[in-house]
Design a protein around this motif. Structure first.
Motif, short mmCIF file in Angstrom:
data_model
loop_
_atom_site.label_atom_id
_atom_site.label_comp_id
_atom_site.label_asym_id
_atom_site.label_seq_id
_atom_site.Cartn_x
_atom_site.Cartn_y
_atom_site.Cartn_z
N GLN A 66 26.41 15.47 21.57
CA GLN A 66 25.10 16.08 21.84
C GLN A 66 24.08 15.02 22.28
O GLN A 66 24.07 13.89 21.78
N LEU A 67 23.21 15.42 23.21
CA LEU A 67 22.15 14.52 23.68
C LEU A 67 21.00 14.54 22.67
O LEU A 67 20.45 15.60 22.37
N VAL A 68 20.65 13.35 22.16
CA VAL A 68 19.65 13.28 21.09
C VAL A 68 18.66 12.14 21.33
O VAL A 68 18.89 11.26 22.16
N GLY A 69 17.57 12.19 20.57
CA GLY A 69 16.56 11.15 20.66
C GLY A 69 16.11 10.69 19.29
O GLY A 69 16.25 11.40 18.30
N VAL A 70 15.58 9.47 19.25
CA VAL A 70 14.96 8.93 18.04
C VAL A 70 13.64 8.29 18.47
O VAL A 70 13.59 7.59 19.49
N LEU A 93 16.20 13.94 17.01
CA LEU A 93 15.70 15.05 17.81
C LEU A 93 16.75 15.50 18.81
O LEU A 93 17.52 14.69 19.32
N SER A 94 16.74 16.79 19.09
CA SER A 94 17.62 17.34 20.12
C SER A 94 16.91 17.23 21.48
O SER A 94 15.75 17.63 21.61
N VAL A 95 17.61 16.68 22.47
CA VAL A 95 17.01 16.47 23.79
C VAL A 95 17.55 17.52 24.78
O VAL A 95 18.78 17.66 24.91
N PRO A 96 16.65 18.24 25.48
CA PRO A 96 17.11 19.22 26.46
C PRO A 96 17.98 18.57 27.53
O PRO A 96 17.65 17.50 28.05
N GLU A 97 19.08 19.22 27.86
CA GLU A 97 20.04 18.65 28.82
C GLU A 97 19.55 18.74 30.27
O GLU A 97 20.06 18.06 31.14
N ASN A 98 18.56 19.60 30.52
CA ASN A 98 18.13 19.78 31.92
C ASN A 98 17.23 18.67 32.45
O ASN A 98 16.97 18.59 33.64
N LEU A 99 16.77 17.79 31.55
CA LEU A 99 15.85 16.74 32.00
C LEU A 99 16.59 15.50 32.47
O LEU A 99 17.75 15.29 32.13
N ILE A 153 7.95 15.18 12.94
CA ILE A 153 9.29 15.40 13.50
C ILE A 153 9.39 16.80 14.12
O ILE A 153 9.86 16.95 15.26
N ALA A 154 8.93 17.81 13.43
CA ALA A 154 9.00 19.17 13.98
C ALA A 154 8.18 19.26 15.27
O ALA A 154 8.58 19.91 16.24
N GLU A 155 7.03 18.59 15.27
CA GLU A 155 6.18 18.62 16.46
C GLU A 155 6.82 17.83 17.61
O GLU A 155 6.64 18.18 18.78
N THR A 156 7.55 16.79 17.29
CA THR A 156 8.24 16.01 18.33
C THR A 156 9.33 16.87 18.97
O THR A 156 9.53 16.84 20.20
#
Lengths: 347, 347
Positions: free
Chosen positions: A83-87, A142-148, A295-298
């Motif tokens: 999964q594509l994720v962020g920190v 964080l979960s990162v949208p794949e379309n970006l 975190i939720a807002e991010t």
């Protein structure tokens, strides 16, 4: 596990390759193979110990991290392999205080920052995103949208949320007049995000040369703050202003741009600023500060960016060029964020 | 009609007897026989032209006015002969702008102040309450509760509303921790009003000698701001702080006393103040200003004071002693407001 990284050994050494140790994922952890890491201005300040002597070495900077999940702990529910994720800027907090319960972990007194922090649970220091891998508790992933465009997502994790959070907290509505002071890494995200929220966006800058770029990014007007006539024309007309300028400047002309009961939010200024009480008193105006976001807002910000196809404007660099990037950033010579291709670090 | 008054002929003359002309009441006007007028610090600044050279002469200061209705215009509905009434800092406004429609006449761009202002409707200058009589449009006349000590009501019209308005605007609730910085004419009203609202009131002062008086006025605690240990003990614990200190001072230690998302409101400070952005950013704190209050809110404040039996602590003087009172005020030698017995002016 041993992990390749780039960092500094003390306040005066250049950024250079080093090896760090990452923990194997515990039950709630996610191990991430980092693909990209943005460079934030605060990386330079911390690497060079310019914030009151609190820097901890060795230091691996980087808190704008995007990558893919390599491994998950036994109790991880939010993420799966690949999964594509962020920190972003935080990897933990106390999780029990009023701030944590409110989803405002960034205001917790025991936030554990992504780097340049002691790690109270695992010992040692936290190391940031100028590295191959990172292990983070799933709550702070964080979960990162794949379309970006993935590489241009990285700066959203700090610059993006730093602007998104005050725009939401001060409840920007379509048609409201929002000013963004300063067109840099933070400011260019402010223009994009406020425009996507439907605001009438005014880029406020000292530099007429930035007008064309501000308009391209989504600004509806450009206000040159050195032009007294132009400033007078905009007096008492703004619903919200976000000030991204990191160095000392005169805040009072900007305060005068606010309508009654409206707020100018500092997200950049660290030098002391002189405020004239009368400018606040005569229209019940406010000067506030805002720090990244929860975190939720991010996650909400990343989803918003996915929906509106918003990313940062970036210049890609190899890890070996970080020192040069730092030098260029200090001259504001970047449009608008450097991002390290972490593949270059492994080779 | 000719009216006896006390005022100044220019910035350097002492306050002295003079005769002024008051208009006969028009259809919407109320003619008031003034009984008492409080002395506000701003009277001195304006009489002596200390606010950027904008003073208009001759000047009759005074905007803390209490008296009884002597005559009403044909269309006056709110007041009757003999009624106890008050007039504060404003005698008119545009009545058409967003601020006026919101009942926030004090933030109207065309507020007509009670003295030291051009009168756009009737010509000439407005003259304040150091005088036998005043004629005011009924919209700007307040009803004064009969149960209060009339002479001590006068300072409510400026000092009282200046504190009441921010306490209400920032929505002080019972049990909340409210700090009042500075124990003077404004501060002592803040302590009384916040305590009556059910707040836990902390008097914040540089002077330990003021502790007993603060407690007598209703403060639950006294915080000596020079005591670093005491300040540290109260860090990040306040829901609202109101700063009444008129001269330059370091705001940053006080900002650090606020909880996340809370506000310090300036009602006194006119000198520039240096603000450290980091103090705001780390807890999303705010510095705001507040100016007196609207007419409806001033009436609400007077009714609140009637219900809770709140007045100012005053020292009564004769009109002939105004210059001496000014001199004492500049040494903070008054507990806590001088009020002129207007009967002394007629004799």
């Amino acid at each position: 596990m041993k992990t390749a990284a780039y960092g500094v050994q003390n306040a005066t050494t250049p950024v250079a390759p080093m090896s760090i140790d990452r923990r194997e994922p515990g039950p709630h952890d996610v191990l991430i193979d980092i693909a990209y890491c943005g460079i934030c201005h605060s990386d330079i300040h911390q690497a060079r110990n310019e914030w009151g002597g609190g820097s901890l070495y060795p230091m691996v900077p980087g808190h704008e991290i995007v990558g893919r999940v390599n491994k998950v702990g036994t109790h991880v529910t939010k993420f799966k392999l690949g999964q594509l994720v962020g920190v972003g800027c935080m990897v933990d907090a106390c999780r029990h205080c009023e701030e944590c319960h409110a989803g405002e972990e960034q205001y917790c007194d025991n936030t554990v920052f992504t780097y340049n922090a002691k790690d109270p649970k695992h010992g040692g220091l936290t190391f940031g995103g100028y590295s191959e891998r990172i292990t983070v508790d799933e709550h702070f992933v964080l979960s990162v949208p794949e379309n970006l465009d993935t590489k241009a997502v990285a700066p959203l994790l700090c610059a993006g949320i730093t602007l998104y959070s005050p725009l939401r907290h001060w409840d920007v509505q379509p048609g409201q007049k929002v000013g963004i002071i300063g067109l840099g890494g933070l400011g260019h995200m402010g223009v994009k995000l406020a425009a996507a929220m439907g605001a009438h966006v005014v880029m406020i800058t000292t530099s007429a040369s930035k007008a064309a770029d501000a308009t391209r990014l989504g600004a509806h007007e450009v206000l040159i703050s050195k032009d007294a006539d132009d400033m007078a024309k905009h007096a008492a007309s703004f619903d919200l202003i976000i000030d991204t300028v990191p160095v000392a400047h005169d805040l009072n002309p900007y305060i005068g741009l606010l309508k009654r009961d409206k707020t100018i939010v500092l997200v950049g200024p660290l030098d002391p600023l002189e405020v004239h009480g009368a400018n606040l008193i005569t229209k019940r105006r406010q000067v506030a500060g805002s720090l990244i976001g929860g975190i939720a807002e991010t996650q909400e910000m990343l989803d918003f960016c996915g929906k509106h196809n918003i990313v940062s404007d970036v210049e890609m660099i190899c890890a070996a060029d970080i020192n040069e990037a730092y030098a260029r950033m200090l001259k504001s010579d970047v449009k608008y964020r450097f991002v390290i291709d972490i593949a270059s670090l492994k080779s």
